[in-house]
Motif scaffolding. Structure first.
Motif, PDB file in Angstrom:
ATOM      1  N   LEU A 114     -21.223 -45.513  16.390  1.00  0.00           N
ATOM      2  CA  LEU A 114     -20.971 -46.190  17.563  1.00  0.00           C
ATOM      3  C   LEU A 114     -21.095 -47.833  17.052  1.00  0.00           C
ATOM      4  O   LEU A 114     -20.172 -48.438  17.682  1.00  0.00           O
ATOM      5  CB  LEU A 114     -21.575 -45.613  18.598  1.00  0.00           C
ATOM      6  N   HIS A 118     -16.102 -45.524  21.032  1.00  0.00           N
ATOM      7  CA  HIS A 118     -16.374 -45.321  22.693  1.00  0.00           C
ATOM      8  C   HIS A 118     -14.985 -45.065  23.168  1.00  0.00           C
ATOM      9  O   HIS A 118     -15.015 -44.160  24.077  1.00  0.00           O
ATOM     10  CB  HIS A 118     -17.004 -46.646  23.078  1.00  0.00           C
ATOM     11  N   ILE A 120     -22.057 -44.483  25.631  1.00  0.00           N
ATOM     12  CA  ILE A 120     -20.559 -43.892  25.549  1.00  0.00           C
ATOM     13  C   ILE A 120     -19.725 -44.088  26.689  1.00  0.00           C
ATOM     14  O   ILE A 120     -18.644 -44.553  27.104  1.00  0.00           O
ATOM     15  CB  ILE A 120     -20.310 -42.624  24.983  1.00  0.00           C
ATOM     16  N   ASN A 132     -19.834 -48.495  27.879  1.00  0.00           N
ATOM     17  CA  ASN A 132     -18.396 -49.148  27.353  1.00  0.00           C
ATOM     18  C   ASN A 132     -17.338 -48.257  27.780  1.00  0.00           C
ATOM     19  O   ASN A 132     -16.490 -47.841  27.290  1.00  0.00           O
ATOM     20  CB  ASN A 132     -18.636 -48.578  25.956  1.00  0.00           C
TER      21      ASN A 132
END
Length: 429
Positions: A224, A231, A260, A264
């Motif tokens: 990530l 994301h 996640i 975002n």
């Protein structure tokens, strides 16, 4: 953006017919939750049927699939047993929900499939061989030299925990598997032979493809961080995210999900977190410090499991009483709660005495149970068997289930997937 979904009374009646006994219906609290398809938290008292209410919502969403924008539904729970229960109860009615682009599984399986394995495959050009804490621990035991084991054990250093719960950065320094803080290995300098042996084992296991569960969270975090577009891809994949038993999330799981789907989230993904902070079992710190409520919180206060006498008692002992002040015991049983007082010398009499009470109230008819469902009486303990730790064993404030019942053996109750040798497999069978 997907078309707004409306859940009607007819939709709820369809779910009631599948999930509830004949003639039963969801009350207003549950109907409000089932209809709600916005980002919320649901705080529910013990025995409130929160998972059943979630299943009702999933049954209804199945009838609305596929979603107009091609996205799917993500359902996460903490244990395989909880996921199996979801599948058992609604799988036959929800063929689309259990196929792409939807995903129903544990948080660990979600992290493995969507983050850890893809990143591992990208970096090492192969898939991991095994992701399992027990196999990981066995490999450490096999790889570590005898002298080092003895030396670490004498100093009280749990090398398996150190290797399982940490990661190696580019400089060869142990880091906590989620945060950036350096792991404190007591009395072992990074220049020593022992430290280098531990680091070599950790790196070799990673290269071989034998990963601990925590390794997967470290890989997920790196994926990530290095590729922020992930994301957006995951958010586009899932329009609705439901997390059951939210209170059992540990810090690293909570932070990953929030990173996640909240921090975002630029695709308007709906995330609903469902649980009860007073029933936190698995996480190592208080649920309140992990699970911060959303602005919009719904509540379920009626408990089908607890009777009125028990509900009136337990709400006074809640860790977070504000979440169960309105708890209503709906179970018809009128038995009062019993507290058994015992000494160290009489601890082995507790379970037999409890059994006698069950037989007594069952015989008198005061212990109610459904004729179509076997009466399940169980003994539950926070900790079951003792580890090889004399310091803990000698602590008079600590007890285990085996102190109450010496014949209890954890592996006898829950079969393992892997054993150390062929003989063990044969004995299990």
């Amino acid at each position: 953006m997907s078309q707004a979904i409306e859940i009607t009374d007819e939709d709820i009646k369809y779910a009631e017919d599948i999930l509830l006994p004949q003639g039963k219906a969801f009350d207003d609290e549950r109907r409000n939750f089932i209809r709600n398809l916005s980002t919320i938290d649901l705080q529910a008292v013990p025995g409130s049927g929160k998972t059943t209410a979630l299943l009702a919502k999933l049954l209804i969403l199945e009838t609305k699939l596929p979603l107009s924008n091609g996205s799917g539904v993500l359902v996460l729970s903490h244990t395989n047993a909880a996921v199996d229960e979801i599948k058992k109860r609604i799988h036959q009615y929800c063929p689309k929900l259990f196929r792409y682009p939807n995903f129903i599984g544990t948080i660990q399986s979600f992290v493995n499939e969507f983050l850890a394995i893809p990143y591992y495959l990208f970096r090492l050009k192969k898939k991991p061989l095994r992701i399992d804490n027990e196999i990981y621990a066995e490999q450490i035991e096999f790889s570590l030299s005898y002298n080092t084991k003895i030396a670490l054990s004498k100093r009280g250093i749990n090398y398996i925990d150190i290797l399982s719960n940490s990661f190696i950065n580019n400089e060869g320094i142990f880091k906590h598997f989620w945060s950036n803080g350096e792991v404190n290995i007591p009395k072992i300098g990074s220049h020593t032979k022992t430290y280098k042996e531990l680091a070599t084992i950790k790196i070799n296991l990673l290269k071989t493809g034998i990963l601990s569960f925590y390794d997967c969270y470290a890989l997920a975090q790196k994926y990530l961080s290095n590729y922020p577009i992930i994301h957006k891809i995951i958010n586009k994949r899932f329009q609705y995210v439901f997390i059951d038993e939210m209170q059992d999330m540990d810090t690293h799981q909570y932070e990953l999900i929030e990173k996640i789907f909240t921090e975002n989230n630029d695709t308007n993904t709906i995330i609903q977190r469902i649980g009860d902070k007073n029933q936190s079992i698995y996480n190592s710190i208080k649920a309140e410090s992990i699970w911060q409520d959303r602005d919009n919180v719904l509540h379920l206060s009626n408990s089908q499991r607890l009777s009125r006498p028990i509900a009136n008692i337990v709400k006074n002992f809640a860790l977070y009483p504000e979440h169960c002040t309105d708890i209503q015991g709906m179970n018809e049983c009128q038995l009062k709660p019993h507290i058994l007082l015992f000494t160290d010398s009489s601890i082995k009499n507790v379970i037999p005495h409890f059994s006698q009470l069950v037989q007594q109230y069952k015989g008198s008819g005061e212990l109610n149970f459904r004729q179509d469902k076997p009466l399940e009486i169980k003994v539950i303990s926070w900790n079951t068997d003792w580890k090889d730790n004399e310091t803990s064993r000698s602590n008079p404030t600590k007890v285990r289930l085996e102190d109450y019942h010496q014949a209890f053996k954890k592996n006898d109750q829950k079969p393992k997937e892997d054993y150390k040798c062929l003989k063990s497999y044969i004995l299990f069978l």
